[in-house]
Design an enzyme around this catalytic site. Structure first.
Site, PDB file in Angstrom:
ATOM      1  CB  THR A 129      -0.902  -0.008   1.261  1.00 27.69           C
ATOM      2  OG1 THR A 129      -1.466   1.279   1.454  1.00 27.69           O
ATOM      3  CG2 THR A 129      -0.131  -0.365   2.522  1.00 27.69           C
ATOM      4  CG  ASP A 130      -1.206   4.966  -0.852  1.00 23.12           C
ATOM      5  OD1 ASP A 130      -1.695   4.323   0.106  1.00 23.12           O
ATOM      6  OD2 ASP A 130      -1.871   5.809  -1.507  1.00 23.12           O
ATOM      7  CD  GLU A 131      -3.262   3.543   4.434  1.00 22.29           C
ATOM      8  OE1 GLU A 131      -3.104   3.559   5.669  1.00 22.29           O
ATOM      9  OE2 GLU A 131      -4.353   3.297   3.896  1.00 22.29           O
ATOM     10  CE1 TYR A 153      -3.363  -2.461   6.063  1.00 25.89           C
ATOM     11  CE2 TYR A 153      -3.170  -0.131   5.523  1.00 25.89           C
ATOM     12  CZ  TYR A 153      -3.310  -1.446   5.121  1.00 25.89           C
ATOM     13  OH  TYR A 153      -3.392  -1.752   3.787  1.00 25.89           O
ATOM     14  CE  LYS A 157      -0.205  -4.565   3.160  1.00 25.89           C
ATOM     15  NZ  LYS A 157      -0.641  -5.878   2.609  1.00 25.89           N
TER      16      LYS A 157
HETATM   17  P1  NAD Z   1     -10.073  -7.016   2.959  1.00 25.32           P
HETATM   18  O1  NAD Z   1     -10.050  -6.756   4.426  1.00 25.32           O
HETATM   19  O2  NAD Z   1     -11.332  -6.762   2.193  1.00 25.32           O
HETATM   20  O3  NAD Z   1      -9.656  -8.523   2.664  1.00 25.32           O
HETATM   21  C1  NAD Z   1      -8.649  -9.183   3.389  1.00 25.32           C
HETATM   22  C2  NAD Z   1      -8.857 -10.677   3.212  1.00 25.32           C
HETATM   23  O4  NAD Z   1      -7.809 -11.367   3.896  1.00 25.32           O
HETATM   24  C3  NAD Z   1     -10.185 -11.178   3.811  1.00 25.32           C
HETATM   25  O5  NAD Z   1     -10.817 -12.047   2.897  1.00 25.32           O
HETATM   26  C4  NAD Z   1      -9.746 -11.914   5.065  1.00 25.32           C
HETATM   27  O6  NAD Z   1     -10.629 -12.979   5.435  1.00 25.32           O
HETATM   28  C5  NAD Z   1      -8.379 -12.415   4.657  1.00 25.32           C
HETATM   29  N1  NAD Z   1      -7.489 -12.673   5.814  1.00 25.32           N
HETATM   30  C6  NAD Z   1      -7.276 -11.856   6.872  1.00 25.32           C
HETATM   31  N2  NAD Z   1      -6.434 -12.452   7.736  1.00 25.32           N
HETATM   32  C7  NAD Z   1      -6.115 -13.654   7.204  1.00 25.32           C
HETATM   33  C8  NAD Z   1      -5.270 -14.715   7.627  1.00 25.32           C
HETATM   34  N3  NAD Z   1      -4.593 -14.666   8.794  1.00 25.32           N
HETATM   35  N4  NAD Z   1      -5.165 -15.810   6.837  1.00 25.32           N
HETATM   36  C9  NAD Z   1      -5.865 -15.889   5.667  1.00 25.32           C
HETATM   37  N5  NAD Z   1      -6.669 -14.922   5.232  1.00 25.32           N
HETATM   38  C10 NAD Z   1      -6.795 -13.808   5.983  1.00 25.32           C
HETATM   39  O7  NAD Z   1      -8.862  -6.161   2.376  1.00 25.32           O
HETATM   40  P2  NAD Z   1      -8.648  -5.535   0.915  1.00 25.32           P
HETATM   41  O8  NAD Z   1      -9.098  -4.128   0.942  1.00 25.32           O
HETATM   42  O9  NAD Z   1      -9.168  -6.474  -0.091  1.00 25.32           O
HETATM   43  O10 NAD Z   1      -7.059  -5.514   0.853  1.00 25.32           O
HETATM   44  C11 NAD Z   1      -6.334  -6.596   0.277  1.00 25.32           C
HETATM   45  C12 NAD Z   1      -4.851  -6.259   0.281  1.00 25.32           C
HETATM   46  O11 NAD Z   1      -4.626  -5.061  -0.452  1.00 25.32           O
HETATM   47  C13 NAD Z   1      -4.287  -6.020   1.681  1.00 25.32           C
HETATM   48  O12 NAD Z   1      -3.007  -6.601   1.744  1.00 25.32           O
HETATM   49  C14 NAD Z   1      -4.191  -4.500   1.782  1.00 25.32           C
HETATM   50  O13 NAD Z   1      -3.160  -4.112   2.643  1.00 25.32           O
HETATM   51  C15 NAD Z   1      -3.891  -4.133   0.336  1.00 25.32           C
HETATM   52  N6  NAD Z   1      -4.306  -2.786  -0.074  1.00 25.32           N
HETATM   53  C16 NAD Z   1      -5.606  -2.388   0.113  1.00 25.32           C
HETATM   54  C17 NAD Z   1      -5.999  -1.121  -0.325  1.00 25.32           C
HETATM   55  C18 NAD Z   1      -7.418  -0.643  -0.179  1.00 25.32           C
HETATM   56  O14 NAD Z   1      -7.719   0.508  -0.507  1.00 25.32           O
HETATM   57  N7  NAD Z   1      -8.363  -1.467   0.270  1.00 25.32           N
HETATM   58  C19 NAD Z   1      -5.060  -0.260  -0.920  1.00 25.32           C
HETATM   59  C20 NAD Z   1      -3.748  -0.710  -1.095  1.00 25.32           C
HETATM   60  C21 NAD Z   1      -3.391  -1.981  -0.684  1.00 25.32           C
END
Ligand code: NAD
Length: 329
Positions: A129-131, A153, A157
């Protein structure tokens, strides 16, 4: 090609799985012959996100924890690529309690990396993530900008992001890292600002706006994020970091105005609330590298994307109403 998608029942991971399985074709073009989803199904993991592809014989679902080395060992075996989305992903929850963030995001990633290394998995795509960069008042980060995360968080990451790169440098593993801006689109758990505000407004309720509303985020449709990840998976150089951004910066106040308009609501539905602790003021990614090397450009402009997203939540109450009623949601 056999692809393991961790966190494939979450918001972005499920979009990736739907995209992989929606594309006809076979190995020759790098498209998957099999997709395995490994997901713990935490509060944000939802099998309904995979409903459009549940009957696809190429899909295997495994409910389990990326921190469980024996399970991960069994699941990773035989895969050519791991695309790693699984994480605790909500900043506010990390402020309330950091432990699950360190456990899943750092230890879980290390568990996956160790197992993938042992199995000689072809490529490991780490979704970051950009964060991890902290906050920037002016200009944009490049992939070589120093990491300075501010929330539990983003710190967790950053830890997993650096571990992934360390496995490339130390062990020569084929690792690529993507760092992305804020995503929006269908199937996003209604705790993040866009689905929270839209579903509250559709229900006739109010929306909480943090602080002065001046915090700026770059918004990217989840479809474009996943297109960018696919390019990196297929053509990114090992050991490299690639930004995936949307080029659509908005303050939270501006975003709120657009969502109110899209939902036919007025400003009297907005309740100012105390600012988030340590709230990053602005994120901004330079996407010159992925554009020049891999030909990436976002395809969905924010006006169209937001309108389609609001329409999706309007038409899919059956998806989000049970989630808002869920304990712990
Ligand atoms: P989300 O919370 O919707 O999904 C996370 C998924 O991971 C869920 O299905 C959850 O059940 C699963 N999970 C959590 N802990 C787990 C574990 N211990 N073992 C197996 N599965 C597990 O999140 P998202 O928004 O889809 O984000 C997905 C990825 O993208 C993350 O790594 C996040 O850091 C990254 N990201 C998200 C954004 C955003 O805007 N949402 C931006 C940049 C990067």
């Amino acid at each position: 090609m056999r692809v393991l998608v961790t966190g494939g029942a979450g918001f972005i991971g499920s979009q990736y799985v739907r995209m992989l399985l929606g594309v006809p074709g076979g190995d020759a073009s790098g498209e998957p012959t099999a997709v395995t989803v490994l997901d713990k199904l935490t509060y944000s993991g939802n099998l309904a996100n995979l409903a459009p592809v549940r009957q696809d014989p190429r899909l295997r679902l495994v409910q389990g924890d990326i921190c469980d080395p024996a399970l991960v060992d069994e699941v990773v075996a035989g895969h050519d690529v791991v695309v790693h989305f699984a994480a605790e992903s909500h900043v506010d929850r990390s402020i309330a309690g950091a432990a699950p963030f360190v456990t899943t995001n750092v230890l879980g990633t290390q568990t996956l990396l160790d197992v993938a290394l042992r199995h000689g998995t072809g490529r490991f795509v780490h979704v970051s993530t950009d964060e991890v960069y902290g906050s920037i008042d002016e200009g944009s980060w490049t992939e070589t900008s120093p990491l300075a995360p501010n929330s539990p968080y983003s710190a967790s990451k950053a830890g997993s992001d650096l571990l992934a790169l360390a496995y490339h440098r130390t062990h020569g593993m084929d690792v690529v890292v993507t760092r992305c801006s804020n995503n929006y689109g269908p199937y996003q758990f209604p705790e993040k600002i866009i689905p929270l505000f839209v579903t509250n407004l559709l229900d006739g309720g109010t929306v909480p706006l943090y602080g002065d509303g001046g915090n700026v985020r770059d918004w990217l449709h989840v479809h474009d994020h996943c297109r960018g990840i696919a390019l990196v998976q297929q053509k990114g150089r090992a050991g490299e970091v690639y930004h995936i951004g949307g080029g659509s910066e908005l303050s939270n106040r501006e975003l709120t105005g657009r969502l109110l308009e899209a939902c036919g609501a007025r400003w009297d539905r907005v309740v100012p609330v105390a600012d988030r602790k340590g709230h990053d003021r602005r994120y901004s990614l330079d996407i010159g590298k992925i554009s020049a090397e891999l030909g990436y450009a976002p395809s969905i402009d924010l006006d169209r994307g937001l309108a389609e997203t609001v329409r999706w939540y309007r038409e899919n109450r059956a998806w989000w109403e049970p989630l808002k009623a869920k304990p712990g949601a």
